[in-house]
Scaffold this active site. Sequence first.
Site, mmCIF file in Angstrom:
data_model
loop_
_atom_site.group_PDB
_atom_site.id
_atom_site.type_symbol
_atom_site.label_atom_id
_atom_site.label_comp_id
_atom_site.label_asym_id
_atom_site.label_seq_id
_atom_site.Cartn_x
_atom_site.Cartn_y
_atom_site.Cartn_z
ATOM 1 N N ASP A 43 0.813 -1.212 0.000
ATOM 2 C CA ASP A 43 0.000 0.000 0.000
ATOM 3 C C ASP A 43 0.850 1.268 0.000
ATOM 4 O O ASP A 43 0.316 2.375 0.082
ATOM 5 C CB ASP A 43 -0.955 0.016 1.197
ATOM 6 C CG ASP A 43 -0.219 0.062 2.527
ATOM 7 O OD1 ASP A 43 1.024 -0.106 2.529
ATOM 8 O OD2 ASP A 43 -0.877 0.268 3.561
ATOM 9 N N GLU B 82 3.387 2.012 2.255
ATOM 10 C CA GLU B 82 4.045 2.324 3.526
ATOM 11 C C GLU B 82 5.545 2.057 3.438
ATOM 12 O O GLU B 82 5.981 1.061 2.862
ATOM 13 C CB GLU B 82 3.449 1.484 4.657
ATOM 14 C CG GLU B 82 2.065 1.895 5.089
ATOM 15 C CD GLU B 82 1.588 1.072 6.273
ATOM 16 O OE1 GLU B 82 2.412 0.334 6.869
ATOM 17 O OE2 GLU B 82 0.388 1.162 6.601
ATOM 18 N N ASP C 93 21.105 31.870 -8.743
ATOM 19 C CA ASP C 93 19.909 31.529 -7.978
ATOM 20 C C ASP C 93 20.201 30.335 -7.092
ATOM 21 O O ASP C 93 21.236 29.663 -7.245
ATOM 22 C CB ASP C 93 18.742 31.228 -8.925
ATOM 23 C CG ASP C 93 17.389 31.593 -8.328
ATOM 24 O OD1 ASP C 93 17.333 31.841 -7.108
ATOM 25 O OD2 ASP C 93 16.397 31.629 -9.072
ATOM 26 N N LYS D 182 10.989 41.678 -10.643
ATOM 27 C CA LYS D 182 10.052 40.666 -11.128
ATOM 28 C C LYS D 182 8.698 40.832 -10.460
ATOM 29 O O LYS D 182 8.613 41.113 -9.276
ATOM 30 C CB LYS D 182 10.624 39.267 -10.836
ATOM 31 C CG LYS D 182 9.750 38.112 -11.235
ATOM 32 C CD LYS D 182 10.396 36.793 -10.838
ATOM 33 C CE LYS D 182 10.462 36.629 -9.335
ATOM 34 N NZ LYS D 182 11.006 35.326 -8.932
#
Length: 313
Positions: free
Chosen positions: A38, A40, A219, A193
């Site tokens: 599932d 997990e 950046d 910006k």
Amino acid sequence: MFKSICIFSGHANPRLAESIADYLQIPVGRVKISNFSDGEVFSEIQENVRGVDVYVVQPTCAPVNDNLMELLVTVDALKRASAGSITAVIPYYGYGRQDRKVAPRTPITAKLVADLLTSAGVSRVVSMDLHAGQIQGFFNVPFDHLYSMPVFLDYLRPRLNEGTVFVSPDAGGVERARAYAKRLKGDLAIIDKRRAKANVSEVMNIVGDVDGHDCVIVDDMIDTAGTLTNAAAALKERGAKRIFATATHPVLSGPAVKRIAESVIEEVVVTDTIPLREEAKSSGKFTQLSVARLLGEAIKRIHNSDSVSSLFV
């Protein structure tokens, strides 16, 4: 050192963990991380770590939630195995952009992640080029904030012409761009910006002289590359010659690689805090530098109680 320190890795960036371990001349610790049907996450430490100083290398990059859960579950397993100390080495801190409330009834998820890590049993955190430096204050355990600048400077110094302009793509990154300009004896420019909504940017003005100069856009991360490519186009319109970009974290989500491949940017220099997508490698526009030596040296100094800040002086 082998008996008192150990490096573990999740699935996010095992190659970086191996490079760090090689620098420290120790093997990567044995851990088995798997998933139930599932989804997990299950983590099993497969060697004795009682009393050992453990470092878990796991950037919380895409898939962010899976990698974050791997880190939390592995830290819990180490705590229950009586590790002496547990340091989370998170080269890229996911959810770092959610560092404040930007509108009413919104979360501060960077703080939530900090609480999860400390509750799991982390005794120290090492990260690199946080999107917002104040995230360090979200932790009540020691936090070592490293900078990739020394790695970039070694690469850029022999390749740039005199008079190169270092460009901040927004007002928040001015300090970073100024630091590069100071150390490489260049000039500074700033992109003004306006952002209409998340992941959509529009360049309005350029503060500084870029006409006839090579430009380097500086950046901390590249996500969808909208800001980066818009900034590059604006610089070209203002007469910039060659345009390069540097960013510590190559998130490169959505159309990022395609946008950069079709842009006027000649080269994008990134680090291996996040594994580089195959699409980016084959584009021919990316150069990836390793921060393994920097992280390895920081780990060594933390373990030996030496100064970490002297790495950047």
